[in-house]
Design a protein around this motif. Structure first.
Motif, PDB file in Angstrom:
ATOM      1  N   SER A   1       5.413  -4.535  -8.966  1.00  0.00           N
ATOM      2  CA  SER A   1       5.698  -4.477 -10.407  1.00  0.00           C
ATOM      3  C   SER A   1       4.465  -4.857 -11.218  1.00  0.00           C
ATOM      4  O   SER A   1       4.148  -4.223 -12.248  1.00  0.00           O
ATOM      5  CB  SER A   1       6.865  -5.400 -10.754  1.00  0.00           C
ATOM      6  N   ALA A   2       3.748  -5.887 -10.769  1.00  0.00           N
ATOM      7  CA  ALA A   2       2.525  -6.298 -11.465  1.00  0.00           C
ATOM      8  C   ALA A   2       1.486  -5.183 -11.421  1.00  0.00           C
ATOM      9  O   ALA A   2       0.801  -4.905 -12.423  1.00  0.00           O
ATOM     10  CB  ALA A   2       1.973  -7.571 -10.826  1.00  0.00           C
ATOM     11  N   TRP A   3       1.374  -4.537 -10.271  1.00  0.00           N
ATOM     12  CA  TRP A   3       0.414  -3.424 -10.122  1.00  0.00           C
ATOM     13  C   TRP A   3       0.791  -2.274 -11.045  1.00  0.00           C
ATOM     14  O   TRP A   3      -0.067  -1.678 -11.707  1.00  0.00           O
ATOM     15  CB  TRP A   3       0.385  -2.996  -8.661  1.00  0.00           C
ATOM     16  N   LEU A   4       2.090  -1.956 -11.115  1.00  0.00           N
ATOM     17  CA  LEU A   4       2.539  -0.879 -11.993  1.00  0.00           C
ATOM     18  C   LEU A   4       2.219  -1.205 -13.453  1.00  0.00           C
ATOM     19  O   LEU A   4       1.743  -0.346 -14.209  1.00  0.00           O
ATOM     20  CB  LEU A   4       4.048  -0.669 -11.840  1.00  0.00           C
TER      21      LEU A   4
ATOM     22  N   ALA B   1       0.830  -1.209   0.000  1.00  0.00           N
ATOM     23  CA  ALA B   1       0.000   0.000   0.000  1.00  0.00           C
ATOM     24  C   ALA B   1       0.866   1.262   0.000  1.00  0.00           C
ATOM     25  O   ALA B   1       0.526   2.262  -0.652  1.00  0.00           O
ATOM     26  CB  ALA B   1      -0.935   0.001   1.206  1.00  0.00           C
ATOM     27  N   ASP B   2       1.986   1.236   0.734  1.00  0.00           N
ATOM     28  CA  ASP B   2       2.883   2.395   0.735  1.00  0.00           C
ATOM     29  C   ASP B   2       3.471   2.634  -0.649  1.00  0.00           C
ATOM     30  O   ASP B   2       3.534   3.778  -1.128  1.00  0.00           O
ATOM     31  CB  ASP B   2       4.034   2.182   1.731  1.00  0.00           C
ATOM     32  N   LEU B   3       3.909   1.584  -1.303  1.00  0.00           N
ATOM     33  CA  LEU B   3       4.480   1.718  -2.638  1.00  0.00           C
ATOM     34  C   LEU B   3       3.433   2.239  -3.621  1.00  0.00           C
ATOM     35  O   LEU B   3       3.703   3.139  -4.436  1.00  0.00           O
ATOM     36  CB  LEU B   3       5.025   0.364  -3.110  1.00  0.00           C
ATOM     37  N   GLN B   4       2.221   1.687  -3.553  1.00  0.00           N
ATOM     38  CA  GLN B   4       1.163   2.143  -4.447  1.00  0.00           C
ATOM     39  C   GLN B   4       0.797   3.599  -4.191  1.00  0.00           C
ATOM     40  O   GLN B   4       0.544   4.366  -5.136  1.00  0.00           O
ATOM     41  CB  GLN B   4      -0.063   1.248  -4.273  1.00  0.00           C
ATOM     42  N   ALA B   5       0.824   4.002  -2.924  1.00  0.00           N
ATOM     43  CA  ALA B   5       0.436   5.374  -2.583  1.00  0.00           C
ATOM     44  C   ALA B   5       1.396   6.404  -3.166  1.00  0.00           C
ATOM     45  O   ALA B   5       0.988   7.524  -3.495  1.00  0.00           O
ATOM     46  CB  ALA B   5       0.349   5.532  -1.063  1.00  0.00           C
ATOM     47  N   THR B   6       2.682   6.060  -3.287  1.00  0.00           N
ATOM     48  CA  THR B   6       3.612   7.021  -3.877  1.00  0.00           C
ATOM     49  C   THR B   6       3.223   7.364  -5.311  1.00  0.00           C
ATOM     50  O   THR B   6       3.517   8.462  -5.792  1.00  0.00           O
ATOM     51  CB  THR B   6       5.060   6.468  -3.875  1.00  0.00           C
ATOM     52  N   VAL B   7       2.553   6.430  -5.972  1.00  0.00           N
ATOM     53  CA  VAL B   7       2.116   6.670  -7.349  1.00  0.00           C
ATOM     54  C   VAL B   7       0.755   7.363  -7.361  1.00  0.00           C
ATOM     55  O   VAL B   7       0.568   8.400  -8.025  1.00  0.00           O
ATOM     56  CB  VAL B   7       2.054   5.350  -8.142  1.00  0.00           C
ATOM     57  N   THR B   8      -0.204   6.824  -6.632  1.00  0.00           N
ATOM     58  CA  THR B   8      -1.569   7.347  -6.713  1.00  0.00           C
ATOM     59  C   THR B   8      -1.681   8.763  -6.146  1.00  0.00           C
ATOM     60  O   THR B   8      -2.425   9.589  -6.675  1.00  0.00           O
ATOM     61  CB  THR B   8      -2.545   6.418  -5.982  1.00  0.00           C
ATOM     62  N   GLN B   9      -0.912   9.059  -5.084  1.00  0.00           N
ATOM     63  CA  GLN B   9      -1.014  10.411  -4.530  1.00  0.00           C
ATOM     64  C   GLN B   9      -0.390  11.446  -5.476  1.00  0.00           C
ATOM     65  O   GLN B   9      -0.771  12.622  -5.456  1.00  0.00           O
ATOM     66  CB  GLN B   9      -0.358  10.485  -3.156  1.00  0.00           C
ATOM     67  N   ALA B  10       0.558  11.002  -6.313  1.00  0.00           N
ATOM     68  CA  ALA B  10       1.163  11.922  -7.274  1.00  0.00           C
ATOM     69  C   ALA B  10       0.221  12.240  -8.427  1.00  0.00           C
ATOM     70  O   ALA B  10       0.445  13.209  -9.166  1.00  0.00           O
ATOM     71  CB  ALA B  10       2.461  11.325  -7.808  1.00  0.00           C
ATOM     72  N   GLU B  11      -0.823  11.442  -8.604  1.00  0.00           N
ATOM     73  CA  GLU B  11      -1.727  11.652  -9.726  1.00  0.00           C
ATOM     74  C   GLU B  11      -2.589  12.903  -9.552  1.00  0.00           C
ATOM     75  O   GLU B  11      -3.243  13.341 -10.493  1.00  0.00           O
ATOM     76  CB  GLU B  11      -2.610  10.422  -9.925  1.00  0.00           C
ATOM     77  N   VAL B  12      -2.587  13.479  -8.353  1.00  0.00           N
ATOM     78  CA  VAL B  12      -3.359  14.710  -8.142  1.00  0.00           C
ATOM     79  C   VAL B  12      -2.796  15.836  -9.010  1.00  0.00           C
ATOM     80  O   VAL B  12      -3.531  16.572  -9.650  1.00  0.00           O
ATOM     81  CB  VAL B  12      -3.335  15.105  -6.650  1.00  0.00           C
ATOM     82  N   ALA B  13      -1.450  15.957  -9.007  1.00  0.00           N
ATOM     83  CA  ALA B  13      -0.827  17.039  -9.772  1.00  0.00           C
ATOM     84  C   ALA B  13       0.097  16.535 -10.859  1.00  0.00           C
ATOM     85  O   ALA B  13       0.566  17.315 -11.694  1.00  0.00           O
ATOM     86  CB  ALA B  13      -0.041  17.958  -8.823  1.00  0.00           C
TER      87      ALA B  13
ATOM     88  N   GLY C   1       3.647  14.474 -12.302  1.00  0.00           N
ATOM     89  CA  GLY C   1       5.059  14.661 -12.010  1.00  0.00           C
ATOM     90  C   GLY C   1       5.831  13.354 -12.087  1.00  0.00           C
ATOM     91  O   GLY C   1       5.404  12.390 -12.739  1.00  0.00           O
ATOM     92  N   TRP C   2       6.968  13.335 -11.385  1.00  0.00           N
ATOM     93  CA  TRP C   2       7.944  12.246 -11.498  1.00  0.00           C
ATOM     94  C   TRP C   2       8.177  11.625 -10.120  1.00  0.00           C
ATOM     95  O   TRP C   2       8.507  12.332  -9.168  1.00  0.00           O
ATOM     96  CB  TRP C   2       9.232  12.806 -12.075  1.00  0.00           C
ATOM     97  N   VAL C   3       8.007  10.314 -10.028  1.00  0.00           N
ATOM     98  CA  VAL C   3       8.234   9.578  -8.780  1.00  0.00           C
ATOM     99  C   VAL C   3       9.413   8.623  -8.997  1.00  0.00           C
ATOM    100  O   VAL C   3       9.332   7.707  -9.829  1.00  0.00           O
ATOM    101  CB  VAL C   3       6.974   8.790  -8.354  1.00  0.00           C
ATOM    102  N   GLN C   4      10.499   8.861  -8.249  1.00  0.00           N
ATOM    103  CA  GLN C   4      11.657   7.953  -8.277  1.00  0.00           C
ATOM    104  C   GLN C   4      11.664   7.136  -6.995  1.00  0.00           C
ATOM    105  O   GLN C   4      11.815   7.699  -5.909  1.00  0.00           O
ATOM    106  CB  GLN C   4      12.971   8.734  -8.356  1.00  0.00           C
ATOM    107  N   LEU C   5      11.504   5.836  -7.113  1.00  0.00           N
ATOM    108  CA  LEU C   5      11.559   4.953  -5.946  1.00  0.00           C
ATOM    109  C   LEU C   5      12.938   4.295  -5.875  1.00  0.00           C
ATOM    110  O   LEU C   5      13.491   3.867  -6.896  1.00  0.00           O
ATOM    111  CB  LEU C   5      10.471   3.896  -6.030  1.00  0.00           C
ATOM    112  N   THR C   6      13.477   4.223  -4.666  1.00  0.00           N
ATOM    113  CA  THR C   6      14.855   3.752  -4.471  1.00  0.00           C
ATOM    114  C   THR C   6      14.863   2.462  -3.670  1.00  0.00           C
ATOM    115  O   THR C   6      14.373   2.422  -2.531  1.00  0.00           O
ATOM    116  CB  THR C   6      15.685   4.823  -3.743  1.00  0.00           C
ATOM    117  N   PHE C   7      15.467   1.420  -4.247  1.00  0.00           N
ATOM    118  CA  PHE C   7      15.559   0.107  -3.608  1.00  0.00           C
ATOM    119  C   PHE C   7      17.027  -0.267  -3.402  1.00  0.00           C
ATOM    120  O   PHE C   7      17.915   0.223  -4.103  1.00  0.00           O
ATOM    121  CB  PHE C   7      14.881  -0.961  -4.483  1.00  0.00           C
TER     122      PHE C   7
END
Length: 592
Positions: free
Chosen positions: A221-224, A179-191, A193-199
């Motif tokens: 990855s499947a969700w993305l 849910a945390d990983l998905q939220a970094t994408v979905t919350q950015a959809e409001v405005a 932009g670019w989301v860089q996730l670091t592993f």
């Protein structure tokens, strides 16, 4: 691999375009698992590589990097040895950034993207990254997630306002959920932009908190891959764009002058970004170290402190930065090195040594014997074996292998072939450390003193309040005597406890004692190779019911000797109490 879908409510407004980049730091070998998963979903990532780690155990190989690039993944720069760039001198930071890019280019990778180790940088560091030919550099922790940066934007802009510190969420660790990983994408959809996730690590069973399971990474990855067309996936280079600039090499390391102290910032006085410049922390195993600087130091304003708690295994230490030569002491194969540091510690400590090979890979080498706890500053000194072939630098630190507190200052490292001779003490100087036995040490013995003896007998050493001066003396009681002897001695060490000696000089040995039996001085010397040898003994001194001074002048110290230790001994059942020791070069010795 199946798709993992999460039901979400209809958005209040149409989703804005979001670009997602999956980035991987440090070149860990288990990142190949992530690459396999991404390949199966048609996703491409950016792998930020410290070139000095490549082809080392636990890290990717050059062949792995070529396989990643062939599959469409980007290879980026991450310095040669992963230092904290904000703490480094400018030349060393330049070597780390430029030479990493040069190494990658030599392996066939046209590198345009960079990531700051530890997300640590200054304005000067940004300039260096640009001057080394990169087109962008990633930070961390400056977009909002539930883990931090509350009130920040949810995404970086395209193009970024500052391409040399692009914004990204905190690095992903084992507390992140799907849910945390998905939220970094979905919350950015409001405005948008670019989301860089670091592993970092993609695996199971490890102890590094910067690890997530392959299952979690596969689910994300499947969700993305199932996101709407408004979510696109790009490498860093695809987002930033720009040409591949020419390779720039960092400045050469200036070799140190012969006979000089090879440690940079040896007294820890120069501080950069809150850390002594040219120093770093190191640890392994299960323990909880805390690092700090304290004021005052043994000399100057600063010393380094290490406090260990929760110890189960491993160790921790401060040490000169494991870098490319701006901070780490340059060294030559086949040479031995004289290492020293001044310390206080409530537990035993030792010198632990590393060396650099190849492009910048650092390897554990060896360790000294342990040094006793010390409540006042004492010097720990040790000379290494010959440096192995292929080595080009040395770094060392004093460690803790148990719970306790260690403070260190005034480090030195010299090529043993060119080490300057110690300054001779002023005439009339008492060469004995802790001569009145007032400072307590380990095991019930005074600091800088040890028990000595041989043969079949049972010695017991105890502190006594029946002192000649001050509050403390030391009593030795021998029982069950068959042969041999027992005595109290200045520590037979390679550091500052053993009294300095010079070959060819004679010495006046003195102490005050009471004894139920006759006693004599037993004398030892430290040879040029660091070994201790029995040397000689004085005539006998009579038993004494009240404090009496024992005094004897030694013969000339053997050639090459560097230190002396001596003590009154007991050769039969009896009790001996001693206090107020002194050792003087006979030239300038005070009168009795």
């Amino acid at each position: 691999m199946g798709f993992f879908l999460v039901a979400t409510g209809a958005p209040a407004q149409a989703a804005a375009p979001v670009t997602v980049t999956l980035t991987f730091d440090d070149g860990d070998a288990d990142q190949l698992t992530a690459a396999t998963i991404m390949n199966s979903y048609g996703l491409h990532g950016t792998f930020f590589i410290p070139s000095g780690y490549i082809d080392q155990p636990g890290y990717l190989t050059q062949a792995d990097l070529h396989a990643l690039a062939a599959a469409g993944h980007e290879i980026g720069g991450h310095t040669v040895t992963h230092p904290d760039l904000a703490t480094l001198p400018a030349d060393e930071a330049t070597r780390q950034i430029c030479n990493d890019r040069a190494n990658l280019a030599a392996w066939g990778f046209p590198t345009t993207s960079f990531a700051y180790p530890f997300a640590s940088l200054t304005a000067a560091t940004e300039t260096i990254v640009a001057n080394c030919g990169y087109n962008s550099a990633r930070g961390l922790g400056d977009t909002e997630t539930r883990f931090g940066c509350t009130g920040c934007d949810f995404a970086e802009t395209i193009p970024p306002a500052d391409p040399f510190v692009t914004k990204a969420p905190d690095e992903v660790d084992d507390t992140w959920t799907l849910a945390d990983l998905q939220a970094t994408v979905t919350q950015a959809e409001v405005a948008g932009g670019w989301v860089q996730l670091t592993f970092h690590h993609i695996g199971t069973g490890g102890t590094d908190p910067l690890t997530i399971s392959p299952t979690l990474f596969d689910q994300f990855s499947a969700w993305l891959a199932a996101r709407p067309a408004t979510t696109v996936f790009r490498t860093v280079d695809q987002v930033i764009g720009g040409t591949v600039k020419p390779v720039v090499n960092g400045p050469a390391v200036v070799p140190p002058a012969a006979g000089s102290n090879l440690i940079a910032n040896p007294s820890l006085e120069t501080v950069a970004n809150g850390v002594p410049q040219c120093w770093q922390t190191g640890a392994y195993g299960a323990n909880l170290p805390t690092y700090s600087t304290v004021t005052p130091g043994r000399t100057g304003a600063s010393a380094a402190r290490l406090t260990m708690a929760g110890y189960a295994s491993g160790d921790a230490k401060w040490l000169p930065a494991l870098d490319l030569g701006g901070c780490s002491p340059t060294a030559e194969p086949g040479h031995s090195y004289a290492l020293s540091a001044w310390y206080t510690s409530d537990v035993p400590t030792q010198i632990e040594v590393y060396y650099r090979t190849g492009l910048g890979s650092w390897t554990y080498w060896t360790a000294s014997p342990f040094f006793a706890p010390a409540t006042t500053y004492q010097q720990a000194s040790w000379t290494t074996p010959a440096l192995p072939a292929g080595a080009s630098a040395v770094s060392f630190g004093m460690n803790l292998v148990s719970n306790g507190t260690l403070t260190t200052d005034d480090y030195s490292m010299y090529d043993a072939a060119t080490i300057p001779p110690p300054e001779p003490p002023a005439p009339g100087t008492n060469l004995v450390s802790n001569p009145s036995l007032e400072t307590a040490g380990a095991g019930g013995l005074p600091q800088c003193w040890q028990a000595g003896g041989y043969g079949a007998n049972t010695p017991v050493f105890t502190a006594s309040t029946a002192a000649h001066t001050g509050t403390t003396a030391q009593t030795l009681t021998v029982s069950g005597y068959t042969d041999g002897d027992a005595k109290l001695l200045p520590t037979l060490d390679s550091g500052s406890c053993a009294p300095i000696g010079i070959g060819g000089h004679t010495y006046s040995l003195r102490t005050w004692y009471t004894s139920t039996v006759p006693t004599q001085f037993a004398i030892y010397y430290r040879a040029a190779d660091g070994t201790w040898n029995y040397w000689t003994s004085s005539p006998w001194f009579a038993s004494a019911a009240t404090y009496t001074q024992a005094e004897w002048t030694s013969p000339a110290l053997p050639a090459g000797a560097t230190a002396i230790s001596f003590g009154l001994n007991v050769f039969q059942d009896g009790t001996l109490t001693t206090d107020d020791y002194a050792l003087y070069d006979t030239v300038g010795a005070p009168a009795l």
